[in-house]
Design a protein around this motif. Structure first.
Motif, PDB file in Angstrom:
ATOM      1  N   MET A 124     -23.926  83.482  90.190  1.00 53.65           N
ATOM      2  CA  MET A 124     -23.089  84.661  89.978  1.00 53.65           C
ATOM      3  C   MET A 124     -21.675  84.379  90.508  1.00 53.65           C
ATOM      4  SD  MET A 124     -25.645  87.652  91.216  1.00 53.65           S
ATOM      5  CE  MET A 124     -27.283  87.778  90.565  1.00 53.65           C
ATOM      6  N   ALA A 125     -20.703  84.584  89.701  1.00 50.28           N
ATOM      7  CA  ALA A 125     -19.337  84.317  90.119  1.00 50.28           C
ATOM      8  C   ALA A 125     -18.734  85.561  90.746  1.00 50.28           C
ATOM      9  CB  ALA A 125     -18.497  83.888  88.917  1.00 50.28           C
ATOM     10  N   ALA A 126     -18.059  85.381  91.879  1.00 59.12           N
ATOM     11  CA  ALA A 126     -17.387  86.512  92.507  1.00 59.12           C
ATOM     12  C   ALA A 126     -16.100  86.801  91.759  1.00 59.12           C
ATOM     13  CB  ALA A 126     -17.085  86.187  93.961  1.00 59.12           C
ATOM     14  N   GLY A 127     -15.724  88.061  91.709  1.00 65.15           N
ATOM     15  CA  GLY A 127     -14.472  88.395  91.042  1.00 65.15           C
ATOM     16  C   GLY A 127     -14.499  89.806  90.534  1.00 65.15           C
ATOM     17  N   LYS A 158     -27.818  92.178  85.542  1.00 71.31           N
ATOM     18  CA  LYS A 158     -28.106  91.970  84.126  1.00 71.31           C
ATOM     19  C   LYS A 158     -27.760  90.544  83.705  1.00 71.31           C
ATOM     20  CE  LYS A 158     -27.544  96.691  82.307  1.00 71.31           C
ATOM     21  NZ  LYS A 158     -28.718  96.712  81.413  1.00 71.31           N
ATOM     22  N   ARG A 159     -26.644  90.046  84.201  1.00 68.75           N
ATOM     23  CA  ARG A 159     -26.186  88.709  83.831  1.00 68.75           C
ATOM     24  C   ARG A 159     -27.140  87.628  84.334  1.00 68.75           C
ATOM     25  NH1 ARG A 159     -21.186  89.078  85.863  1.00 68.75           N
ATOM     26  NH2 ARG A 159     -21.753  88.152  87.849  1.00 68.75           N
ATOM     27  N   SER A 160     -27.742  87.849  85.484  1.00 67.64           N
ATOM     28  CA  SER A 160     -28.602  86.824  86.072  1.00 67.64           C
ATOM     29  C   SER A 160     -30.025  86.844  85.524  1.00 67.64           C
ATOM     30  CB  SER A 160     -28.650  86.999  87.594  1.00 67.64           C
ATOM     31  OG  SER A 160     -29.282  88.221  87.934  1.00 67.64           O
ATOM     32  N   ALA A 161     -30.420  87.937  84.886  1.00 68.00           N
ATOM     33  CA  ALA A 161     -31.790  88.073  84.384  1.00 68.00           C
ATOM     34  C   ALA A 161     -31.986  87.251  83.109  1.00 68.00           C
ATOM     35  CB  ALA A 161     -32.104  89.542  84.110  1.00 68.00           C
ATOM     36  N   PRO A 162     -33.210  86.808  82.851  1.00 72.43           N
ATOM     37  CA  PRO A 162     -33.458  86.024  81.631  1.00 72.43           C
ATOM     38  C   PRO A 162     -33.249  86.857  80.374  1.00 72.43           C
ATOM     39  CG  PRO A 162     -35.531  86.595  82.730  1.00 72.43           C
ATOM     40  CD  PRO A 162     -34.430  86.990  83.660  1.00 72.43           C
ATOM     41  N   ALA A 163     -32.607  86.252  79.384  1.00 71.45           N
ATOM     42  CA  ALA A 163     -32.380  86.927  78.101  1.00 71.45           C
ATOM     43  C   ALA A 163     -32.514  85.896  76.992  1.00 71.45           C
ATOM     44  CB  ALA A 163     -30.999  87.580  78.080  1.00 71.45           C
TER      45      ALA A 163
END
Length: 338
Positions: A1-4, A230-235
């Motif tokens: 996960m990128a901080a920002g 959401k971004r880190s979950a598998p899709a």
């Protein structure tokens, strides 16, 4: 996960104004110096310190550690907590938030038990002041208030909070999957309610981050956390039979939505029950959690929330014994009611 993002920027600026615990404070601690070993330099930047902490405490395989690494992790947590309580601050230098969250996540089997506050072994070994080994590997323990305060310190960065919450979600899914399909009574209720208890501690951290913020800042923080999860979950979400952890984690994350300003999202405060229901659905064998079991999960999560929020309200708390969760004191809001 990128901080920002705008939300992360606001929290960084807010903490700079109030004076977070500095990297120089941590570098002056002999325990940090010992933990870093040959990597230590008095002139280290914050980003270098964060990387050195990970090098000292994280092994070659995720979640697998030597006793030396586990001792380094324990020293890092305790020295950070001491710096927080001595200064009266709740936050640390912004560059250290994500690295420390990654450390907490790498030790999830241990931090889950500490958040849960139900395992007697972790009481014993928090007092022993040393890591220990058993059939599952090397473990470390600190008092639960120490881990809670350090987690709160990193959580001003929404990506860091999401990193910890996602790791705890994955572990909770594994706990459910390991329950025998024939289990009932205590053998079913104990792990399900334990999951809820650990997640309740993280609910309180989220509440503490947002409660004193402006409406806009609190909304942005929650939105950024949800986006990161959401971004880190598998899709796409995998089939339960192929990847049960991915199915539970991915299905839960897919339906997340931000809440009103200053309110912990219901999908957080109900997560113990939601994961239980997803596990039951994925099994596809006709099992349905009883309403009593679902109520036990809700109660465990709410009670741990209140207890943890009380810990965070104390500017200088004593070491709290790990043990069965107890209801928060009168006047402590239940999740989602703030």
């Amino acid at each position: 996960m990128a901080a920002g993002g705008a939300g992360a920027w606001w929290w960084t600026r807010s903490d700079e104004a109030s004076g977070p615990v500095s990297c120089s404070t941590l570098l002056a601690d002999a325990r940090i110096q010992d933990a870093l070993g040959s990597s230590f330099r008095t002139s280290m930047s914050c980003s270098e310190l964060g990387e050195a902490m990970k090098k000292a405490a994280v092994g070659d395989e995720a979640g697998v550690h030597t006793e030396t690494q586990a001792q380094a992790m324990r020293d890092i947590l305790q020295s950070t907590d001491d710096a927080l309580t001595t200064s009266g601050q709740k936050s640390i230098e912004s560059s250290l938030r994500l690295p420390l969250a990654q450390l907490i996540a790498d030790y999830t089997p241990d931090t889950y038990e500490i958040f849960k506050a139900l395992d007697a072994d972790y009481v014993k070994h928090a007092s022993d002041d040393k890591p220990w080994s058993d059939s599952s590997g090397v473990h470390m323990a600190v008092w639960d208030d120490t881990l809670i305060r350090v987690t709160r310190a990193v959580a001003d960065n929404p990506d860091a909070y999401a990193y910890v919450r996602d790791a705890q979600t994955r572990h909770a899914a594994r706990v459910l999957i390991d329950i025998p399909r024939s289990a009932d009574g205590v053998t079913l209720a104990t792990p399900a309610a334990g999951n809820a208890s650990a997640l309740g501690a993280l609910d309180a951290v989220a509440q503490d981050v947002t409660k004193d913020a402006s409406s806009q800042a609190a909304t942005e923080w929650t939105k950024d956390v949800v986006t990161a999860l959401k971004r880190s979950a598998p899709a796409p979400v995998p089939h339960y039979g192929a990847d049960p952890v991915g199915y539970i984690r991915g299905t839960w994350a897919a339906q997340l939505s931000p809440a009103a300003a200053g309110v912990v999202p219901k999908d957080f405060t109900e997560q113990g029950v939601q994961l239980l229901d997803l596990w039951a659905k994925g099994r596809a064998d006709g099992f349905k959690p009883s309403e009593n079991l679902r109520k036990d999960c809700r109660n465990s999560q709410s009670e741990r929330y209140g207890d943890t929020l009380d810990t965070l309200k104390k500017a200088s708390a004593g070491k709290l014994a790990l043990g069965p969760s107890v209801p928060g004191p009168a006047g402590v809001a239940t999740p989602g009611s703030a």
